[in-house]
Design an enzyme around this catalytic site. Structure first.
Site, PDB file in Angstrom:
ATOM      1  N   GLU A   3       4.376  -4.233  12.282  1.00  0.00           N
ATOM      2  CA  GLU A   3       3.360  -3.179  12.115  1.00  0.00           C
ATOM      3  C   GLU A   3       2.198  -3.857  11.405  1.00  0.00           C
ATOM      4  O   GLU A   3       2.258  -4.126  10.210  1.00  0.00           O
ATOM      5  CB  GLU A   3       3.966  -2.030  11.297  1.00  0.00           C
ATOM      6  N   LEU A   4       1.153  -4.178  12.183  1.00  0.00           N
ATOM      7  CA  LEU A   4       0.113  -5.089  11.695  1.00  0.00           C
ATOM      8  C   LEU A   4      -1.223  -4.360  11.479  1.00  0.00           C
ATOM      9  O   LEU A   4      -1.256  -3.144  11.392  1.00  0.00           O
ATOM     10  CB  LEU A   4      -0.023  -6.253  12.687  1.00  0.00           C
ATOM     11  N   ASN A  22       0.804  -1.231   0.000  1.00  0.00           N
ATOM     12  CA  ASN A  22       0.000   0.000   0.000  1.00  0.00           C
ATOM     13  C   ASN A  22       0.834   1.277   0.000  1.00  0.00           C
ATOM     14  O   ASN A  22       0.377   2.322  -0.452  1.00  0.00           O
ATOM     15  CB  ASN A  22      -1.014  -0.010   1.143  1.00  0.00           C
ATOM     16  N   LYS A  73      12.283  -8.061   0.872  1.00  0.00           N
ATOM     17  CA  LYS A  73      11.317  -8.639  -0.076  1.00  0.00           C
ATOM     18  C   LYS A  73      10.082  -7.743  -0.109  1.00  0.00           C
ATOM     19  O   LYS A  73       9.353  -7.635   0.868  1.00  0.00           O
ATOM     20  CB  LYS A  73      10.901 -10.054   0.340  1.00  0.00           C
ATOM     21  N   PRO A  74       9.853  -7.081  -1.262  1.00  0.00           N
ATOM     22  CA  PRO A  74       8.648  -6.255  -1.364  1.00  0.00           C
ATOM     23  C   PRO A  74       7.414  -7.112  -1.635  1.00  0.00           C
ATOM     24  O   PRO A  74       7.542  -8.278  -2.005  1.00  0.00           O
ATOM     25  CB  PRO A  74       8.947  -5.363  -2.571  1.00  0.00           C
ATOM     26  N   ALA A  75       6.240  -6.522  -1.478  1.00  0.00           N
ATOM     27  CA  ALA A  75       4.993  -7.247  -1.743  1.00  0.00           C
ATOM     28  C   ALA A  75       4.937  -7.674  -3.207  1.00  0.00           C
ATOM     29  O   ALA A  75       5.429  -6.970  -4.089  1.00  0.00           O
ATOM     30  CB  ALA A  75       3.816  -6.339  -1.428  1.00  0.00           C
ATOM     31  N   CYS A  87      -3.170   1.277   6.746  1.00  0.00           N
ATOM     32  CA  CYS A  87      -3.398   0.607   8.039  1.00  0.00           C
ATOM     33  C   CYS A  87      -3.962   1.548   9.089  1.00  0.00           C
ATOM     34  O   CYS A  87      -4.643   1.097  10.004  1.00  0.00           O
ATOM     35  CB  CYS A  87      -2.088   0.038   8.582  1.00  0.00           C
ATOM     36  N   GLY A 137       2.213  -5.683   7.632  1.00  0.00           N
ATOM     37  CA  GLY A 137       1.219  -6.495   6.924  1.00  0.00           C
ATOM     38  C   GLY A 137       0.167  -6.982   7.889  1.00  0.00           C
ATOM     39  O   GLY A 137      -0.109  -6.343   8.909  1.00  0.00           O
ATOM     40  N   SER A 138      -0.389  -8.156   7.584  1.00  0.00           N
ATOM     41  CA  SER A 138      -1.563  -8.612   8.346  1.00  0.00           C
ATOM     42  C   SER A 138      -1.168  -9.204   9.703  1.00  0.00           C
ATOM     43  O   SER A 138      -0.048  -9.708   9.886  1.00  0.00           O
ATOM     44  CB  SER A 138      -2.320  -9.664   7.538  1.00  0.00           C
TER      45      SER A 138
HETATM   46  C1  SIN Z   1       0.500   1.915   6.613  1.00  0.00           C
HETATM   47  O1  SIN Z   1      -0.580   1.893   6.050  1.00  0.00           O
HETATM   48  O2  SIN Z   1       0.947   0.910   7.136  1.00  0.00           O
HETATM   49  C2  SIN Z   1       1.374   3.142   6.668  1.00  0.00           C
HETATM   50  C3  SIN Z   1       0.656   4.396   6.615  1.00  0.00           C
HETATM   51  C4  SIN Z   1       1.501   5.604   6.943  1.00  0.00           C
HETATM   52  O3  SIN Z   1       2.727   5.546   7.040  1.00  0.00           O
HETATM   53  O4  SIN Z   1       0.893   6.651   7.116  1.00  0.00           O
END
Ligand code: SIN
Length: 490
Positions: free
Chosen positions: A259-260, A158, A181-183, A293, A237-238
């Site tokens: 960071e989930l 994202n 490793k990117p998505a 997120c 990610g999730s």
């Molecule tokens: C994210 O969606 O994990 C990051 C969003 C941000 O850095 O503002």
């Protein structure tokens, strides 16, 4: 074919030990246009063998890189930062094309990602430990900060540039080496970013990247989990994947930053400035088409201002321009893929079946560009029984919940396993402190919808993970503490 001013930014290979190479078995991952699902590029579909080669390179490069003076590492990061900004327009076009982020926002993402590189370049020269007052005469007690070693960075689709930048930059700044490793949906931006790091003069093996499909990703990640040379995993990610990483990294006790998922509440109290609250919600909910997120997932509005708020919000949301991401006018681009649009549609259908009212939007949109769009939506009469109240929608849908008192809304806002971000609008200073402390999240926006910044610690509590990115706390996550005790000095 994507045409850029610097065509060399479009990479189609892995970078391992300063060498651009294909996957060992020659497999390819098809990169799809998010609007249509049609392939427009391809990159290596790497496996465990490629992942191990990347660790070999990173482990070999670690001793020299970690011993380089901090100022030299900082200078290199500054050169990288300057190159990212010099290629802002090309990078934005790559982001828009592979992720579907409107071009204006993609330019903003390049600036945002670059700000982490600059921040950590500056912080690299300020790392310091302690000299502790000795408890026993003739002894010196010293505390050093040391890089943890090889870091594996696993990044989401994202924010294909900003998320990898804010993981790699602190790792390199403190002297770690990296395998990344990117998505699978957005490998091209990450490859371009790594190519720029190479142009900036990154030594061989310090920064390595492999790309992999959804099917091969577990092989790559499991190889890193099992490898005792990898001392830290940083993942966005999730929550289910984050829990898997936590379980599997236990065998080698790696450091983790996770960071989930989030399920952010956005609360508008009766004493709020409604214009500011609507501006804040537009910025935080509809940024990146709601695929963030920290996006508000549940909007709670006090009964006394509810109807006015919903009406004004719907006017703003209904006016958002939906269109191809690479068009200047676009404000909402395509969702990342067909599955994402299906999930949004499912959440809206479930909400409507359970009594929600569509105030604006509420339907799929097909543009001339393709079918993977969803109309920006406001739903009134949302309730906790609806799927969208428990699970991130990750789309441009704002469900409005009516509330009547502060205690009730705090209870509802906290009634989730997640704890990433929360937002509220109020002009009552006592309430501001009360509510900010009562919300169970790692970040709180108070009369503010755009909270992320390179100088701020980004991260969650509860099942939204642990570890922080950005700020000096983001640097600490890549170091361990070593204590030296020297005796016989008296
Ligand atoms: C994210 O969606 O994990 C990051 C969003 C941000 O850095 O503002």
């Amino acid at each position: 074919m994507l045409t850029l001013s610097e065509q060399a930014l479009l990479r189609s290979q892995n970078l391992i030990d300063d060498r651009w190479c294909n996957a060992g078995l020659g497999a390819r991952l098809q990169v799809a246009d998010p609007a249509t699902g049609e392939t427009f590029a391809n990159v290596p579909d790497s496996d465990a063998g490629d992942a191990r080669l990347a660790v070999d390179a990173a482990a070999a490069a670690f001793p020299a890189w970690s011993r380089r003076p901090a100022r030299e590492r900082a200078q290199l990061l500054k050169r990288w930062h300057a190159l990212i900004l010099a290629h802002q327009e090309d990078l934005a076009r790559i982001i828009s094309t592979e992720q579907g982020k409107p071009l204006k926002e993609a330019r903003g993402e390049v600036q945002y990602g670059a700000s982490y590189v600059e921040w950590f370049a500056e912080e690299a020269t300020r790392i310091c430990g302690d000299i502790v007052a000795e408890a026993v005469p003739g002894r010196k007690l010293l505390v050093l900060k040391e890089p943890v070693g090889v870091v594996a960075a696993i990044t989401p689709w994202n924010f294909p540039l900003a998320m990898i930048a804010r993981k790699i930059a602190p790792a390199l700044a403190v002297g770690c080496t990296v395998v990344a490793k990117p998505a699978e949906d957005t490998p091209l931006t990450a490859l371009a970013l790594v190519w720029l790091a190479q142009q900036a003069g990154m030594p061989a093996g310090v920064l390595n990247i492999v790309t992999a499909s959804r099917e091969h990703t577990p092989g790559v990640v499991d190889a890193w989990l099992a490898d005792s040379r990898v001392r830290k995993i940083t993942f966005t990610g999730s929550t289910p994947v984050g829990k898997h990483l936590a379980r599997e990294s236990a065998a080698t006790l790696k450091k983790l930053s996770l960071e989930l998922g989030g399920n952010a509440p956005f609360i508008v109290f009766e004493d709020a400035d409604l214009d500011a609250a609507i501006d804040g919600l537009m910025a935080s909910k509809f940024r990146n088409g709601g695929q963030t997120c920290v996006c508000p997932n549940r909007v709670y509005v006090h009964d006394a201002v509810h109807d006015a708020f919903v009406e004004r919000l719907a006017q703003r949301v209904g006016a958002l321009h939906v269109g191809p991401a690479t068009e200047e006018a676009a404000q909402i681009g395509p969702m990342i893929n067909a599955r994402a649009v299906d999930k949004i549609a499912r959440h809206v259908e479930d909400a409507v079946a359970r009594g929600a009212r569509v105030v604006t939007g509420g339907k799929r949109v097909r543009t001339a560009d393709g079918p993977h769009y969803y109309a920006p939506t406001v739903l009134a009469d949302a309730t906790p029984a609806m799927e969208l109240s428990c699970e991130e929608t990750f789309g441009p849908v704002a469900p409005i919940f009516r509330f009547r008192d502060e205690a009730e809304v705090i209870r509802d806002a906290n009634d989730t396993p997640f704890g990433l971000a929360a937002y509220f609008y109020s002009n009552d200073i006592r309430r501001i402190w009360r509510v900010a402390q009562a919300l169970e999240t790692g970040m709180v926006g108070i009369n503010e919808g755009a909270i992320a910044a390179e100088a701020a610690p980004f991260g969650g509590v509860k099942e939204s993970g642990y570890g922080r990115e950005g700020s000096r706390h983001g640097l600490d996550d890549y170091m361990h503490t070593k204590y030296l005790c020297q005796g016989q000095l008296g």
